[in-house]
Design an enzyme around this catalytic site. Structure first.
Site, PDB file in Angstrom:
ATOM      1  N   VAL A 163     -32.963 -23.353 -19.970  1.00 23.10           N
ATOM      2  CA  VAL A 163     -33.520 -24.522 -19.584  1.00 23.10           C
ATOM      3  C   VAL A 163     -34.276 -24.222 -18.572  1.00 23.10           C
ATOM      4  O   VAL A 163     -33.720 -24.814 -17.700  1.00 23.10           O
ATOM      5  CB  VAL A 163     -33.570 -25.931 -20.327  1.00 23.10           C
ATOM      6  N   PRO A 164     -35.239 -23.275 -18.429  1.00 17.91           N
ATOM      7  CA  PRO A 164     -35.400 -23.001 -17.019  1.00 17.91           C
ATOM      8  C   PRO A 164     -35.658 -23.939 -16.227  1.00 17.91           C
ATOM      9  O   PRO A 164     -36.993 -23.244 -15.169  1.00 17.91           O
ATOM     10  CB  PRO A 164     -36.415 -21.875 -17.086  1.00 17.91           C
ATOM     11  N   CYS A 165     -34.697 -24.614 -15.885  1.00 13.93           N
ATOM     12  CA  CYS A 165     -35.434 -25.655 -14.335  1.00 13.93           C
ATOM     13  C   CYS A 165     -35.623 -25.024 -12.965  1.00 13.93           C
ATOM     14  O   CYS A 165     -36.842 -24.939 -12.530  1.00 13.93           O
ATOM     15  CB  CYS A 165     -34.097 -26.861 -14.222  1.00 13.93           C
ATOM     16  N   HIS A 166     -34.928 -23.188 -12.667  1.00 16.27           N
ATOM     17  CA  HIS A 166     -35.672 -23.149 -11.830  1.00 16.27           C
ATOM     18  C   HIS A 166     -36.847 -22.347 -11.553  1.00 16.27           C
ATOM     19  O   HIS A 166     -37.332 -21.881 -10.370  1.00 16.27           O
ATOM     20  CB  HIS A 166     -34.265 -21.804 -11.748  1.00 16.27           C
TER      21      HIS A 166
END
Length: 190
Positions: free
Chosen positions: A136-139
């Site tokens: 989950v690419p929160c970055h």
């Protein structure tokens, strides 16, 4: 299936995966000291046992290794055990998972996509609680005007910037070396 976890080496350091019957329950980015990633996984998942991963989890580790080496996998098909998060966070994570490698969004854009335009802080809080960074690419979610914003992994904003650099992500309209479509080398034959 009992809960398990594994460690594996990547271009940014030793990462970890934790899994259960419903899919991945967590991803751990590298910690500073030797053994710290292992210790963090044990603390976060006390019921998990370090073990050889099932084939599907091993494949996720390979995909993360490739992504952190500059690959372009969006990891959107990786099975996550969503029962470990609150409904609001699930909605945030679904939207974040649609952000492709090399692309970014903002906390405000995610909030608007949820139909809750004023929920930027709640989106930031949900992303800070993300148990599956990278998958989950929160970055890839930034503050307004391309500001990097926070990041809960070890190294904070510097780690977030490093991940975005690996993905060659644009965080604002200023051209980068990746955008240059010319060579400064003299033409051949001179």
């Amino acid at each position: 299936m009992a809960q398990g976890f594994m460690l594996f080496e990547t271009a940014i350091g030793r990462c970890g995966l934790a899994w259960g019957a419903g899919g991945l329950i967590g991803v751990q980015l590298p910690e500073v000291g030797p053994g710290a990633t292992w210790a963090r996984l044990r603390k976060r998942y006390p019921d998990a046992v370090e073990a050889a991963p099932p084939a599907e989890v091993d494949a996720v580790a390979d995909r993360i290794i490739d992504l952190l080496a500059g690959g372009r996998d969006d990891m959107a098909d990786v099975a996550l055990d969503l029962t470990v998060v609150q409904p609001f966070n699930r909605r945030v994570y679904e939207i974040a998972r649609a952000i492709r490698p090399g692309e970014t969004s903002t906390y405000g854009q995610v909030a608007r996509a949820m139909g809750e335009a004023g929920a930027m802080r709640a989106v930031g809080k949900a992303l800070g609680e993300n148990p599956w960074p990278i998958v989950v690419p929160c970055h890839r979610v930034l503050g307004a005007d391309g500001k990097i914003g926070g990041f809960s992994a070890d190294g904070g904003a510097a780690t977030k910037a490093r991940l975005l650099t690996i993905e060659r992500a644009r965080v604002n309209d200023v051209p980068t070396l990746f955008d240059l479509d010319f060579s400064v080398a003299p033409p051949k034959g001179r």
